[in-house]
Design an enzyme around this catalytic site. Structure first.
Site, PDB file in Angstrom:
ATOM      1  N   ASP A 286       0.833  -1.206   0.117  1.00 51.63           N
ATOM      2  CA  ASP A 286      -0.006  -0.026  -0.048  1.00 51.63           C
ATOM      3  C   ASP A 286       0.837   1.313  -0.060  1.00 51.63           C
ATOM      4  O   ASP A 286       1.952   1.186   0.913  1.00 51.63           O
ATOM      5  CB  ASP A 286      -0.838   0.166   1.251  1.00 51.63           C
ATOM      6  CG  ASP A 286      -1.888   1.144   1.236  1.00 51.63           C
ATOM      7  OD1 ASP A 286      -2.836   1.296   0.333  1.00 51.63           O
ATOM      8  OD2 ASP A 286      -1.792   2.114   2.116  1.00 51.63           O
ATOM      9  N   GLU A 328       1.177  -1.079  -5.539  1.00 44.59           N
ATOM     10  CA  GLU A 328       0.153   0.122  -5.573  1.00 44.59           C
ATOM     11  C   GLU A 328       0.733   1.290  -5.763  1.00 44.59           C
ATOM     12  O   GLU A 328       0.737   2.139  -5.049  1.00 44.59           O
ATOM     13  CB  GLU A 328      -0.753  -0.025  -4.201  1.00 44.59           C
ATOM     14  CG  GLU A 328      -1.925   0.741  -4.554  1.00 44.59           C
ATOM     15  CD  GLU A 328      -2.137   1.851  -3.802  1.00 44.59           C
ATOM     16  OE1 GLU A 328      -3.118   2.856  -4.013  1.00 44.59           O
ATOM     17  OE2 GLU A 328      -1.547   2.100  -2.703  1.00 44.59           O
TER      18      GLU A 328
HETATM   19  C1  GLC Z   1      -3.636   3.416  -0.499  1.00 45.94           C
HETATM   20  C2  GLC Z   1      -5.274   2.573  -0.588  1.00 45.94           C
HETATM   21  C3  GLC Z   1      -6.173   3.891  -0.143  1.00 45.94           C
HETATM   22  C4  GLC Z   1      -5.680   4.661   1.082  1.00 45.94           C
HETATM   23  C5  GLC Z   1      -4.284   4.889   1.147  1.00 45.94           C
HETATM   24  C6  GLC Z   1      -3.781   5.142   2.302  1.00 45.94           C
HETATM   25  O1  GLC Z   1      -3.716   4.234  -1.682  1.00 45.94           O
HETATM   26  O2  GLC Z   1      -5.487   2.138  -1.653  1.00 45.94           O
HETATM   27  O3  GLC Z   1      -7.358   3.470   0.029  1.00 45.94           O
HETATM   28  O4  GLC Z   1      -6.593   5.626   1.377  1.00 45.94           O
HETATM   29  O5  GLC Z   1      -3.482   4.159   0.660  1.00 45.94           O
HETATM   30  O6  GLC Z   1      -3.310   3.989   3.035  1.00 45.94           O
HETATM   31  C1  GLC Z   2      -3.237   8.748  -4.560  1.00 43.15           C
HETATM   32  C2  GLC Z   2      -2.176   8.069  -4.046  1.00 43.15           C
HETATM   33  C3  GLC Z   2      -2.572   6.552  -3.742  1.00 43.15           C
HETATM   34  C4  GLC Z   2      -3.917   6.468  -3.158  1.00 43.15           C
HETATM   35  C5  GLC Z   2      -4.960   7.280  -3.660  1.00 43.15           C
HETATM   36  C6  GLC Z   2      -5.906   7.362  -2.629  1.00 43.15           C
HETATM   37  O1  GLC Z   2      -3.648   8.660  -5.575  1.00 43.15           O
HETATM   38  O2  GLC Z   2      -1.297   8.130  -4.794  1.00 43.15           O
HETATM   39  O3  GLC Z   2      -1.855   5.895  -3.365  1.00 43.15           O
HETATM   40  O4  GLC Z   2      -4.356   5.133  -3.064  1.00 43.15           O
HETATM   41  O5  GLC Z   2      -4.434   8.675  -3.640  1.00 43.15           O
HETATM   42  O6  GLC Z   2      -7.175   8.287  -2.999  1.00 43.15           O
END
Ligand code: GLC
Ligand code: GLC
Length: 641
Positions: A286, A328
């Site tokens: 994540d 991710e």
């Molecule tokens: C990732 C998750 C998102 C979350 C963020 C912080 O991007 O997919 O849902 O808000 O990380 O953990």
């Molecule tokens: C941004 C971040 C991603 C996260 C997302 C949450 O795109 O790069 O990591 O999941 O915000 O809304």
């Protein structure tokens, strides 16, 4: 420094003092073997990241002990799985692979009921199940579980560790790989490390980025973007207990971990091995782009972030080699690619494909999609994309502005158009999405919505218009067909398999109303599942068409491990690609417009056959025909007959 010599010396010193009594004889042998082969890499990375600290060797030794302990705690079944995966490392490239992501509670209430729903997953053909974070997290808003208070405790509402282990076992028996989140950029402010830090413990304050005043935060701030500008401006939060500013990239209650501190690397490795030993086969990394901070930079995608992930990967190779990493990285396409490597992340979300499928549906044009995929689709043959049309998060309009410019598209203007289009504000738009994270200072925003609502089904049903419904169903079929065939693991989001529409009830819930992503995190009710069984329902049509794609995918071996070539055509509404394996070729031709399209028949020459078979309609085509006519939104899956 002579790295090779120092590495050997370090390993010898560690082996002389390390206590391996927790391992039996064979395990000791295996552990030593894996350590010997991985240590040079781990050592080089560790020295690179932490070599300037006087206590670096202490932490390296502690790390090896942690790896031995982690391996020792692995069950016999998982050790067998390790061997199996090591002998078939590219298992995730198989044409059988099909993923689904869901929240435990929204899909099945809790872990026990989820286990009872395995037959449903089987009937869909799921082989990869990503359960959204299911760890202990703060009451109320916990960012959908992405604020972890205890990695070793299952959220009480969902069940117990015992339930989770039982589920992992049951899934493994059905050849479904469990995927868990590795939320390692931050913990919740209720994690015991954060609690200790709040109470003034210096050791744990060093686990985070904490500052007495605004001086340093303000210096960092000059180069940082804001991820959730709708809930808080800037990237730091004042903590009244500690009387310090804390780095919080996401929500106020998500405290960024300080990886410049090797104690954090070791502690998180320990948590990671705990998760691996629960029986998951992939960890979703994540927010991995954010883990290294460097003054004067955006603090995203830093070189050391890559080194840290490689070091974690090395640790898994030693203690739990059945587990792979999924990246991710929702960042610039060039940066996304840098995380994908067998020694870093074997799997990665494909946000570029995701965003550009929506772009092509909105514009009915495929030039940006084709040019972008030609540049960015190819990755190491040992790695795999995870292709999706949407996930639990918002959709951000990622693409390379230089490529867009070459096509005469202004990136910023075009993103504004896409936001207008998918929030339904653009005249004639079929989509019903919700704006997310609007940034008052630069006008940026992103989009939320379920697959069905964004493809026009919600609007079409409201209008009660059969023709519009048909178009929406075809759009759904089209984008699903691309993720099923272009190369990689297709990942469905739970509920989309029956075309669930946006759920606006979050707007009445205190802990959810300020986060519009809940509009597309929808509960899968028994009622909805029953409706999908009713042959006259729209849900039934979504489901049947999807199931046909899934069936075909599993039959066409060439949709597994094969090379993808994106094919430019003369028609700007068509997106085409071939897949080539040693003994077969596959050609996909996709029409992104609601009008009939004609393309030159020469394209069939790519299949090197006299007669070709189109699998979705079971129609044969002679390879020498002058042209091919595609119906509105038609998808063609062709091979030699
Ligand atoms: C990732 C998750 C998102 C979350 C963020 C912080 O991007 O997919 O849902 O808000 O990380 O953990
Ligand atoms: C941004 C971040 C991603 C996260 C997302 C949450 O795109 O790069 O990591 O999941 O915000 O809304």
């Amino acid at each position: 420094m002579n790295l090779e010599f120092e590495c050997e010396r370090a390993l010898n010193r560690i082996m002389n003092v390390i206590d391996l009594s927790m391992l039996n004889k064979t395990d000791t042998q295996t552990f030593k073997q894996r350590l010997n082969s991985q240590f040079p890499r781990l050592f080089a990375l560790f020295i690179d990241i932490y070599g300037d600290r006087y206590d670096c060797h202490f932490y390296l030794q502690e790390l090896v002990t942690c790896l031995a302990k982690g391996y020792g705690q692995r069950s016999g079944a998982l050790k067998t799985k390790d061997k199996k995966r090591l002998s078939d490392p590219l298992w995730y490239k198989n044409e059988n692979m099909l993923g689904m992501a869901c929240y435990v509670d929204l899909f099945a209430n809790d872990l026990v009921e989820l286990k009872a729903k395995i037959p449903y997953l089987k009937s869909l053909g799921i082989t990869y199940l990503h359960l959204m974070p299911l760890y202990d997290s703060p009451q109320g808003d916990s960012d959908g579980g992405y604020a972890v208070s205890d990695y070793r405790k299952v959220n009480e509402k969902l069940g117990t560790t015992k339930d989770l282990k039982a589920l992992a076992k049951a899934l493994a028996n059905e050849n479904i790989s469990l995927v868990l989140d590795f939320v390692f950029n931050h913990t919740s402010d209720e994690h015991q490390w954060a609690e200790a830090a709040k109470h003034g413990n210096r050791e744990f304050q060093d686990y985070y980025y904490m500052f007495d005043d605004r001086e340093i935060p303000d210096q960092y701030e000059q180069h940082l973007r804001e991820i959730f500008p709708q809930v808080r401006r800037g990237n730091f939060t004042w903590n009244e207990d500690a009387k310090k500013w804390v780095w919080t990239t996401f929500n106020n209650f998500q405290w960024d971990l300080n990886y410049a501190n090797p104690a954090v690397f070791n502690a998180i490795t320990d948590e990671m091995l705990y998760l691996a030993n629960l029986g998951c086969e992939a960890l979703r990394l994540d927010a991995l782009a954010f883990i290294w901070k460097e003054m004067g930079t955006s603090c995203e995608n830093q070189d050391k972030a890559h080194k840290l992930i490689q070091a974690f990967n090395c640790c898994l190779q030693i203690s739990a080699p059945a587990v792979v990493f999924k990246s991710e990285a929702i960042v610039h396409p060039d940066e996304v690619l840098k995380y994908i490597d067998p020694k870093e992340c074997q799997l990665s979300y494909n946000p570029l494909l995701m965003a550009l499928l929506w772009n092509s549906l909105a514009t009915r044009k495929t030039r940006l999609l084709t040019a972008s995929m030609q540049k960015s689709f190819e990755i190491s043959p040992k790695c795999s994309w995870v292709n999706y049309v949407r996930c639990h998060d918002d959709i951000g309009w990622t693409f390379d502005d230089d490529i867009a410019n070459q096509l005469g598209i202004n990136g910023n203007d075009h993103r504004q158009f896409l936001n207008q289009f998918y929030t339904g504000r653009f005249p004639g738009s079929f989509a019903k999405g919700v704006a997310f994270g609007e940034n008052p200072s630069n006008g940026d925003c992103r989009v939320c919505g379920s697959m069905a609502s964004l493809t026009g089904l919600e609007q079409a049903i409201e209008f009660g218009d059969q023709h519009l419904i048909e178009n929406a169903l075809s759009r759904i079929q089209l984008i699903n067909a691309v993720i099923m065939s272009i190369g990689g693991i297709p990942l469905l989001y739970s509920g989309d398999e029956i075309g669930l529409l946006n759920d606006y009830s979050y707007r009445q819930q205190q802990d959810k109303m300020h986060d519009d992503r809940w509009v597309h995190r929808i509960a899968l009710s028994e009622h909805a599942l029953d409706d999908a069984k009713c042959t006259t329902s729209v849900a039934n049509k979504v489901s049947n068409r999807l199931r046909q794609l899934i069936e075909l995918r599993k039959q066409l071996v060439v949709l597994g491990d094969a090379n993808t070539h994106i094919q430019a055509t003369e028609n700007q509404h068509i997106f085409a690609y071939t897949r080539k394996s040693q003994d077969a070729t596959f050609l996909a031709i996709n029409n992104f417009s609601e009008h009939e399209q004609i393309i030159n028949g020469k394209i069939l020459g790519l299949l090197n056959a006299d007669v070709c078979m189109e699998h979705l309609t079971a129609t044969t085509y002679c390879a020498d025909q002058n042209h091919i006519v595609l119906a509105p939104y038609q998808v063609m899956w062709l091979t030699a007959e």
